[in-house]
Design an enzyme around this catalytic site. Sequence first.
Site, PDB file in Angstrom:
ATOM      1  N   CYS A   1       6.236  -9.493  -5.310  1.00 58.35           N
ATOM      2  CA  CYS A   1       6.761  -8.243  -4.745  1.00 58.35           C
ATOM      3  C   CYS A   1       6.638  -8.258  -3.226  1.00 58.35           C
ATOM      4  O   CYS A   1       7.344  -7.533  -2.533  1.00 58.35           O
ATOM      5  CB  CYS A   1       6.060  -7.036  -5.351  1.00 58.35           C
ATOM      6  SG  CYS A   1       4.289  -7.203  -5.406  1.00 58.35           S
TER       7      CYS A   1
ATOM      8  N   GLU B   1       3.656   0.667  -8.566  1.00 57.76           N
ATOM      9  CA  GLU B   1       3.742  -0.503  -7.669  1.00 57.76           C
ATOM     10  C   GLU B   1       5.079  -1.174  -7.975  1.00 57.76           C
ATOM     11  O   GLU B   1       5.202  -1.913  -8.956  1.00 57.76           O
ATOM     12  CB  GLU B   1       2.593  -1.482  -7.942  1.00 57.76           C
ATOM     13  CG  GLU B   1       1.214  -0.942  -7.621  1.00 57.76           C
ATOM     14  CD  GLU B   1       0.884  -0.964  -6.133  1.00 57.76           C
ATOM     15  OE1 GLU B   1       1.728  -1.420  -5.338  1.00 57.76           O
ATOM     16  OE2 GLU B   1      -0.210  -0.513  -5.778  1.00 57.76           O
TER      17      GLU B   1
END
Length: 438
Positions: free
Chosen positions: A247, A213
């Site tokens: 993110c 990720e």
Amino acid sequence: SLEDYEETVKKAKEAWKVWADIPAPKRGEIVRQIGDALRQKIKVLGSLVSLEMGKIFVEGVGEVQEYVDVCDYAVGLSRMIGGPILPSERPGHALIEQWNPVGLVGIITAFNFPVAVYGWNSAIAMICGNACLWKGAPTTSLISVAVTKIIAKVLEDNKVPGAICSLVCGGADIGAAMARDERMDLLSFTGSTKVGKQVALMVQERFGRSLLELGGNNAIIVFEDADLNLVIPSALFAAVGTAGQRCTTARRLFLHESIHDEVVAKLAKAYAQVRIGDPWDSDTLYGPLHTKEAVKMFLGAVEQAKQQGGSVVYGGKVINRPGNYVEPTIVTGLPHNAPIVHTETFAPILYVLKFKEEEEVFAWNNEVKQGLSSSIFTKDLGRIFRWLGPKGSDCGIVNVNIPTSGAEIGGAFGGEKHTGGGRESGSDSWKLYMRRST
């Protein structure tokens, strides 16, 4: 130290032998109790997240709530995981798909979500029958220790080893040891694309499994028919929330040329109303950046944006007060392919860009290296389905009339390309924590 790490891996591997024998629904019940134990301490844990990471208190609490929610989700999942019985072409035979735990799941998390990301991984990994070895960010060790102690007590109260959820604190040396260690049956890594690439190569070298990720360079696209009452708060929340350190933070805002000036004016006005202050103060909407290095990166990016032809229409400076505070920043006038626009800077800088046609702006959304989150604002149903279709957004998270940041635990979370391709939390993400035998 590496000696501590070695001892911890051995204990986690031993603990796995106990955990793997426990029926999945019973594992689910223990995960439910972990969720309850976190619920009871949610405010103090939220305060600790806020203190160590710098995000506002309500976000800190919200992050622990995500872990609680994933525990609730995992309880139901513990009674549902499994494979089909398929028709065999051989008379009197059965063709069965059996799913088993991989064993030990290494989980390396980042500073920006020091609790939730571990929760997404560990709750699902645990009901699948895995032991977990967590390495949190070195700058958020206290929250890692606090969460691990809460989990250990629940495990031990259920007469199973606390080492089922083990923790190692440390820097890059421990992370590299985990990546190279054949005893890590899966390594889940959350962090920058640069470090993620190194981790992926180390894991691949031993033919291990990784779940990545990584970064995002997320765009919001606003068409001329969009509801601006939705657009302004959404863009503000996505770009300024967590001081631009998610993110899924919006870093690019594409505006149709006919509404560009109006939206920029309204957005700048909204930015001026953001209450900046102590993250523990309930009035604060926007806290500091995590480190002094982040402040330097922010200043460097603002400077590069100016050199590449951008105009700072709001913010752009360090705030003169104790702590790593910078002004939330809006930059206009850059081309869609300016080098700085294609760089993910983990700071609250929003590049506002003009477009004319749907086809070009969809292509611009997809032209960056990362493919995490994306949003469009429009009322055109045909356009919405084109956006969701094969020639639309190439991201793992595709939104319509909501911001890029924030996700639901019931869906698979993750992104494509340089975001790493991993999926966590909901849907069939559980399959990544298991191995399949036919």
